[in-house]
Design a protein around this motif. Structure first.
Motif, mmCIF file in Angstrom:
data_model
loop_
_atom_site.group_PDB
_atom_site.id
_atom_site.type_symbol
_atom_site.label_atom_id
_atom_site.label_comp_id
_atom_site.label_asym_id
_atom_site.label_seq_id
_atom_site.Cartn_x
_atom_site.Cartn_y
_atom_site.Cartn_z
ATOM 1 N N ALA A 48 0.812 -1.159 -0.120
ATOM 2 C CA ALA A 48 0.335 0.261 -0.110
ATOM 3 C C ALA A 48 1.313 1.345 0.342
ATOM 4 O O ALA A 48 1.971 1.641 0.013
ATOM 5 N N PRO A 49 0.170 2.366 -1.085
ATOM 6 C CA PRO A 49 1.719 3.570 -0.498
ATOM 7 C C PRO A 49 1.655 4.379 0.369
ATOM 8 O O PRO A 49 0.376 3.740 1.284
ATOM 9 N N ALA A 50 2.970 4.266 1.470
ATOM 10 C CA ALA A 50 2.677 4.922 2.784
ATOM 11 C C ALA A 50 1.344 6.125 2.864
ATOM 12 O O ALA A 50 0.971 6.634 4.179
ATOM 13 N N GLN A 51 1.219 7.238 1.987
ATOM 14 C CA GLN A 51 0.633 8.215 1.693
ATOM 15 C C GLN A 51 -0.400 7.543 1.766
ATOM 16 O O GLN A 51 -1.221 7.043 1.150
ATOM 17 N N GLY A 52 -1.113 8.823 3.214
ATOM 18 C CA GLY A 52 -2.679 7.734 3.457
ATOM 19 C C GLY A 52 -2.367 6.829 4.549
ATOM 20 O O GLY A 52 -3.783 6.170 4.698
ATOM 21 N N LEU A 53 -1.526 5.613 4.923
ATOM 22 C CA LEU A 53 -1.789 4.738 5.424
ATOM 23 C C LEU A 53 -2.140 5.060 7.001
ATOM 24 O O LEU A 53 -2.031 5.495 7.297
ATOM 25 N N ASP A 54 -3.051 3.929 7.087
ATOM 26 C CA ASP A 54 -3.890 3.948 8.430
ATOM 27 C C ASP A 54 -2.909 3.102 9.248
ATOM 28 O O ASP A 54 -2.986 1.670 9.268
ATOM 29 N N PRO A 55 -2.195 3.356 10.141
ATOM 30 C CA PRO A 55 -2.010 2.569 11.084
ATOM 31 C C PRO A 55 -2.457 1.506 11.710
ATOM 32 O O PRO A 55 -1.777 -0.066 12.127
ATOM 33 N N GLU A 56 -3.787 1.490 11.730
ATOM 34 C CA GLU A 56 -4.459 0.337 12.519
ATOM 35 C C GLU A 56 -4.725 -0.913 11.268
ATOM 36 O O GLU A 56 -4.143 -1.965 11.589
ATOM 37 N N GLU A 57 -5.128 -0.089 10.519
ATOM 38 C CA GLU A 57 -5.513 -1.173 9.530
ATOM 39 C C GLU A 57 -4.129 -1.993 8.639
ATOM 40 O O GLU A 57 -4.216 -3.449 8.564
ATOM 41 N N ALA A 58 -2.999 -1.022 8.778
ATOM 42 C CA ALA A 58 -2.182 -1.523 7.813
ATOM 43 C C ALA A 58 -1.275 -3.568 8.717
ATOM 44 O O ALA A 58 -0.739 -4.058 8.856
ATOM 45 N N THR A 59 -1.780 -2.403 10.324
ATOM 46 C CA THR A 59 -1.293 -3.651 11.281
ATOM 47 C C THR A 59 -2.020 -5.201 11.586
ATOM 48 O O THR A 59 -2.131 -6.124 11.314
ATOM 49 N N GLU A 60 -3.198 -4.582 11.778
ATOM 50 C CA GLU A 60 -4.142 -5.716 11.060
ATOM 51 C C GLU A 60 -4.142 -6.446 9.599
ATOM 52 O O GLU A 60 -3.599 -7.551 9.661
ATOM 53 N N ALA A 61 -3.110 -5.693 8.714
ATOM 54 C CA ALA A 61 -2.647 -6.882 7.684
ATOM 55 C C ALA A 61 -1.925 -7.818 7.757
ATOM 56 O O ALA A 61 -1.613 -8.319 7.304
ATOM 57 N N LYS A 435 5.477 4.409 10.175
ATOM 58 C CA LYS A 435 5.694 4.489 8.384
ATOM 59 C C LYS A 435 4.734 6.086 7.994
ATOM 60 O O LYS A 435 5.078 6.593 6.936
ATOM 61 N N ALA A 436 3.709 5.770 8.999
ATOM 62 C CA ALA A 436 2.011 6.724 8.365
ATOM 63 C C ALA A 436 2.718 7.985 8.754
ATOM 64 O O ALA A 436 2.751 8.561 7.852
ATOM 65 N N GLU A 437 3.377 8.292 9.231
ATOM 66 C CA GLU A 437 3.040 9.383 9.831
ATOM 67 C C GLU A 437 4.883 10.414 8.668
ATOM 68 O O GLU A 437 5.201 11.474 8.780
ATOM 69 N N GLN A 438 6.149 9.245 8.591
ATOM 70 C CA GLN A 438 6.545 9.774 8.035
ATOM 71 C C GLN A 438 5.853 10.540 6.675
ATOM 72 O O GLN A 438 6.469 11.336 5.729
ATOM 73 N N ALA A 439 5.828 9.602 6.021
ATOM 74 C CA ALA A 439 4.954 9.367 4.797
ATOM 75 C C ALA A 439 4.184 11.393 5.089
ATOM 76 O O ALA A 439 3.802 11.867 3.670
ATOM 77 N N SER A 440 3.344 11.440 6.263
ATOM 78 C CA SER A 440 2.845 12.993 6.155
ATOM 79 C C SER A 440 3.286 13.490 5.985
ATOM 80 O O SER A 440 3.664 14.973 6.043
ATOM 81 N N GLY A 441 4.906 13.745 6.396
ATOM 82 C CA GLY A 441 5.957 14.437 6.204
ATOM 83 C C GLY A 441 6.029 15.753 8.102
ATOM 84 O O GLY A 441 6.781 16.059 8.000
ATOM 85 N N GLY A 442 5.255 14.448 8.714
ATOM 86 C CA GLY A 442 5.210 14.618 9.980
ATOM 87 C C GLY A 442 6.521 15.057 10.902
ATOM 88 O O GLY A 442 7.012 15.911 11.318
ATOM 89 N N ILE A 443 7.419 13.842 10.545
ATOM 90 C CA ILE A 443 8.794 13.988 11.365
ATOM 91 C C ILE A 443 10.089 14.435 10.305
ATOM 92 O O ILE A 443 11.392 14.836 10.921
ATOM 93 N N ASP A 444 9.947 13.456 9.058
ATOM 94 C CA ASP A 444 10.947 13.884 8.159
ATOM 95 C C ASP A 444 11.504 15.698 7.744
ATOM 96 O O ASP A 444 12.129 16.258 7.950
#
Ligand SMILES: [Zn+2]
Length: 444
Positions: A48-61, A435-444
């Protein structure tokens, strides 16, 4: 790597600090199921593209990629382990009371006193007899938990000959270590009968520091062959990561765990000048480069954040409180049950079984505290590792491989009580959140 601890309960604390804390996985649980394959777990979140990644859903997956059979096996193995821990405590207490009630313990002391006039030597001679006899009495449970059960779940690759050899080495090491520890501890108790619990804790901590210092160089090689990791891009990347994070490691070691187990493991061992990072050959065999980088970044995190020093501070508190409890309980227990034991007082080495019973009960009672401390340390190393390696998907897939033998999604209370590492669910969630926060530009 827990072999050192099997025969003597007092070394539980020592060994916990030596072997468990800084591995990415506690050795007892670090195994791969019999049905495990050497291929990487598919990484749905990675697709899945990291942009818009939902951490909960990704964990379940990620968790959903674990098949039902593997899940059931790891659940049974983990939950059986809880019972085994309880049975081991009860069995250890029964053995101690057997030694006291049959008079075996005071006869071992009497024999030691006949053989030597010198107190320290008497203590050491008692220690040798104690290790031999208690090892023999605890053998059925040891063989079941370390050999039969591991084979039943398909985690052990060891033949009986190898197992006997391991036990023999462990026995010799235990005799040497416990005798020295007892000489020091009982020396302190005799000299400071009222305040020994403070000085005794200090002495035990010093013993622990020396043991941690020598273990990678003198003890671990008795069980496994250690050699520098093969030269290549993987090693270059690991060492570059170490340098970048201020870790003074110029070598990474691999060892031949596969002769004993299918378990994946890596750890930081040693103290001060002997600190080193090691990974086992199962991890090299079963892990992709990305996964190994993620694991090694976690270990570099322990090294960089000086986990060993934090553990010493923690164990200083644990030991002082534990010895205070023993001091409080020893005379009371002796008054109540000890009329036929011929144990004079807490400074009499014949009372060692009672000392260990009290300390074991204390150690069992504070398990959630100990686990909480270790887990907090592991969370730090996980986050450090994610930042250092930037491999959230590699981290998640290797955690899933570890989850083949440790229940991946325990209840919150179960995790709080029994888990000394965060559950796979929580670890993968941390990675997906990163991963989600990286993609959102929140940390980088
Ligand atoms: Zn760790």
């Amino acid at each position: 790597m827990r072999e050192l601890t099997r025969c003597c309960a007092i070394l539980v604390v020592v060994a916990a600090a030596l072997w468990t804390p800084v591995g990415i996985q506690p050795p007892r649980a670090a195994a791969a199921g019999p049905g495990a394959t050497a291929t990487a777990v598919p990484a749905p979140a990675a697709m899945a593209p990291a942009q818009g990644l939902d951490p909960e859903e990704a964990t379940e997956a990620y968790l959903a990629t674990l098949d039902a059979e593997t899940r059931a096996r790891s659940k049974a193995y983990t939950e059986g382990g809880y019972w085994l821990g309880l049975i081991a405590l009860a069995y250890g207490i029964a053995v101690a009371f057997f030694l006291l009630n049959t008079g075996l313990s005071h006869r071992m002391r009497d024999l030691a006193e006949r053989l030597s006039k010198r107190k320290p030597l008497q203590t050491a001679l008692y220690g040798v007899q104690y290790v031999l006899i208690s090892t023999l009495l605890l053998l059925p449970l040891s063989v079941y938990s370390e050999f039969i059960r591991e084979h039943r779940y398909g985690f052990s690759t060891q033949g009986l000959g190898g197992y006997i050899s391991d036990r023999a080495i462990t026995l010799l090491i235990s005799i040497a270590l416990l005798s020295v520890l007892l000489v020091v501890l009982y020396g302190v108790i005799r000299r400071a009968p009222r305040t020994w619990w403070i000085w005794g804790a200090g002495a035990s901590l010093g013993f622990l520091a020396i043991l941690t210092f020598i273990s990678p160089v003198y003890l671990a090689p008795l069980f496994n062959r250690y050699r520098p990791l093969d030269e290549g891009p993987l090693k270059d990347r690991i060492l570059a990561m170490a340098r970048a994070n201020g870790v003074p490691a110029d070598e990474v070691y691999q060892y031949d765990a596969s002769k004993r187990t299918t378990k994946i493991s890596a750890n930081v061992s040693g103290f001060l000048g002997t600190t080193r990072i090691s990974l086992n050959d199962n991890l090299l065999e079963r892990g992709t480069d990305e996964e190994i980088e993620a694991v090694m970044a976690h270990e570099i995190g322990h090294f960089a954040m000086r986990a060993a020093s934090e553990y010493f501070v923690f164990f200083a508190v644990v030991l002082v409180a534990g010895f205070a409890f023993v001091r409080w309980g020893f005379d009371r227990a002796l008054d109540r049950w000890g009329s036929g034991w011929s144990v004079r007082n807490v400074g009499d080495v014949a009372g060692l079984p009672l000392f260990l019973v009290l300390f074991s009960i204390y150690a069992a009672a504070i398990t959630p505290v100990t686990n909480g401390f270790i887990r907090a340390n592991e969370v730090e190393a996980d986050l450090y590792g994610l930042n250092a390696a930037r491999r959230p998907d590699g981290f998640s897939t290797i955690i899933l491989k570890l989850g083949e033998y440790r229940k991946v999604d325990p209840g919150p209370l179960e995790e709080w009580l029994f888990y000394d590492h965060p559950s796979a669910r929580n670890r993968i969630f941390m990675a997906m959140r990163w991963k989600a926060e990286q993609a959102s530009g929140g940390i980088d």
